[in-house]
Design an enzyme around this catalytic site. Structure first.
Site, PDB file in Angstrom:
ATOM      1  N   GLY A 139     -11.604   4.729 -49.185  1.00 21.09           N
ATOM      2  CA  GLY A 139     -12.778   5.099 -48.397  1.00 21.09           C
ATOM      3  C   GLY A 139     -12.562   6.027 -47.221  1.00 21.09           C
ATOM      4  O   GLY A 139     -13.434   6.111 -46.356  1.00 21.09           O
ATOM      5  N   ASP A 190     -13.371  13.642 -55.338  1.00 17.30           N
ATOM      6  CA  ASP A 190     -12.007  13.810 -54.822  1.00 17.30           C
ATOM      7  C   ASP A 190     -11.074  13.361 -55.949  1.00 17.30           C
ATOM      8  O   ASP A 190     -10.639  12.220 -56.005  1.00 17.30           O
ATOM      9  CB  ASP A 190     -11.840  12.961 -53.565  1.00 17.30           C
ATOM     10  CG  ASP A 190     -10.487  13.165 -52.907  1.00 17.30           C
ATOM     11  OD1 ASP A 190      -9.794  14.123 -53.267  1.00 17.30           O
ATOM     12  OD2 ASP A 190     -10.116  12.353 -52.041  1.00 17.30           O
ATOM     13  N   CYS A 232     -14.796   9.181 -56.393  1.00 12.75           N
ATOM     14  CA  CYS A 232     -13.406   8.686 -56.494  1.00 12.75           C
ATOM     15  C   CYS A 232     -12.983   8.259 -55.095  1.00 12.75           C
ATOM     16  O   CYS A 232     -12.097   8.859 -54.483  1.00 12.75           O
ATOM     17  CB  CYS A 232     -12.472   9.754 -57.045  1.00 12.75           C
ATOM     18  SG  CYS A 232     -12.991  10.468 -58.623  1.00 12.75           S
ATOM     19  N   CYS A 251      -5.953  17.220 -53.574  1.00  8.01           N
ATOM     20  CA  CYS A 251      -4.871  17.464 -52.606  1.00  8.01           C
ATOM     21  C   CYS A 251      -3.730  18.143 -53.358  1.00  8.01           C
ATOM     22  O   CYS A 251      -2.561  17.797 -53.198  1.00  8.01           O
ATOM     23  CB  CYS A 251      -4.417  16.180 -51.919  1.00  8.01           C
ATOM     24  SG  CYS A 251      -3.933  14.846 -53.034  1.00  8.01           S
TER      25      CYS A 251
END
Length: 437
Positions: free
Chosen positions: A248, A314, A244, A367
């Site tokens: 980048g 991620d 994911c 996150c």
């Protein structure tokens, strides 16, 4: 710009954000300022400062204003925020002056609402707990489950402005060189305490115009995000998948760890996000990355099943760990959104797991601060995939305090980073055939 003109612009920006409730506030702000290029850097910072202060106190300001039975308009929220910040009523009235670029005088009705707030403090013991903590009601039990009696301290840390973290790209030069280069332009950064590549500035400053940034020596990346890359333990010559990848950021960090050797595939379902990585890769001097757009019916994953040494997932998440930078995100995610995210995260993990080679590792990261998106997701994945297990990271790039951990949970209060979670899982190697040693 005059103080009244800045206030008028802040009110306009708040109104634009309210008109696009599902759009991130920083995206609205970027468009707002692009359309007003005549504003100087100091004006933009002052306007943004007031707007973000209002957003960090959104529910509390609304509570005070709604005591009078009033709709909490952008004008009233801005005026109330100034009063709670210590401005006198006379000073606030002066800022709301008449004029072509000014905010316009407060009406008699507005004055009747704001006047009782002068001299008061923003917090009030009669506020419901979710209001006082600046949370939607539905989210409070999730965060109580995560933090227990530490919740209020953690959320207080989440309400402070975040510093600006940079990752030094050691493909271009060491951290001290980046520090010197930034200092030459008045940007005095200090090494971050956890990441071996991190530098920290105390506030948002114009880093993107610096020589160090233009030459690819530094990238903007929170220290917690840097540690997610670090815990992957990627090495030169590995085959690595960033499943994911977005634009980048972690791909760049892992390419640096691999010294540009081996191969990374950066995947995403968004073509614009992947396209946004091209300029960053070029600036950083990275040339071992291939980009791949994931589309329905794609045979790419099937052909590469079991072929990657490391797979970083991620995952899309609630973003609760980024509230220092995005206070509006507290109210953009709904309970239904969380339910859908949990299903999506589980599906992504299942698909990504098939790409890990026997003996290889998958790193699951978010996150988010929510246990439901973090360890609960990992536990459910391990129950579905008994050929995977949690293993300690052996990455030498992890700080001593977090080394050899199989999972990390970072928070602004405890670690000084954004909120991040990462867990390392290894796929079992095949059993040797009987009679063969």
């Amino acid at each position: 710009m005059t103080p009244s003109a800045r206030l008028a612009a802040a009110i306009d920006l708040l109104a634009a954000m309210e008109a696009a409730p599902r759009k991130p506030a920083d995206a609205v702000a970027n468009s707002f300022f692009r359309e007003r290029r005549y504003m100087g850097g100091g004006d933009r910072r002052a306007i943004s400062g007031l707007v973000w202060d209002v957003m960090r106190a959104w529910r509390r300001l609304g509570w005070w204003l709604e005591q009078k039975g009033q709709v909490a308009s952008a004008r009233l929220r801005a005026g109330a925020r100034l009063l709670f910040d210590g401005f006198s009523l006379a000073e606030v009235e002066e800022m709301f002056e008449q004029g072509r670029f000014a905010a316009g005088a407060l009406t008699r009705g507005e004055l009747s609402i704001l006047t009782p707030l002068a001299g008061k403090t923003l917090d009030n013991p009669e506020m419901p707990r979710a209001v006082r903590l600046e949370l939607p009601d539905w989210l409070l039990p999730h965060l109580e489950a995560t933090f227990g009696d530490k919740l209020e301290d953690e959320l207080a840390a989440m309400s402070t402005p975040a510093p600006l973290d940079l990752r030094v790209n050691i493909l271009r030069g060491p951290r001290k060189e980046a520090q010197r280069s930034l200092a030459c332009e008045g940007l005095h950064a200090e090494p971050t305490p956890l990441s071996p590549w991190g530098l920290r500035l105390p506030a948002r400053l114009p880093v993107t115009t610096s020589v160090a940034f233009r030459d690819g020596l530094v990238e903007i990346q929170d220290e917690g995000s840097q540690l997610v890359a670090a815990i992957s333990g990627v090495e030169p010559q590995m085959r690595v998948l960033d499943y994911c990848a977005g634009a980048g950021g972690k791909t760049l960090a892992m390419a640096m760890m691999m010294e540009n050797k081996g191969h990374i595939v950066a995947c995403d379902v968004s073509a614009p996000r992947l396209e946004g990585a091209v300029k960053r890769l070029r600036r950083a001097g990275v040339h071992n990355v291939e980009r791949h757009l994931l589309v329905p019916g794609d045979k790419w994953a099937k052909r590469r099943a079991g072929s990657f040494d490391r797979v970083l997932v991620d995952a899309p998440c609630s973003g609760t760990g980024t509230w220092r930078r995005n206070p509006d995100a507290r109210f953009r995610t709904t309970e239904q959104d969380l339910t859908e995210l949990l299903e999506k995260q589980a599906a992504i993990m299942d698909r990504a797991a098939a790409l890990v080679r026997a003996g290889g590792r998958m790193v699951y990261a978010t996150c988010s601060l929510l246990r439901a998106e973090n360890m609960d997701q990992v536990a459910a994945f391990l129950a579905r995939h008994p050929d995977f297990k949690l293993v300690p990271s052996d990455s030498p790039d992890m700080p001593e305090a977090l080394r050899n951990e199989s999972s990390i949970s970072l928070t602004p209060l405890r670690d000084g980073t954004d909120g991040f979670f990462a867990a390392v899982m290894e796929r079992a190697a095949p059993e040797p055939e009987a009679g063969i040693e």
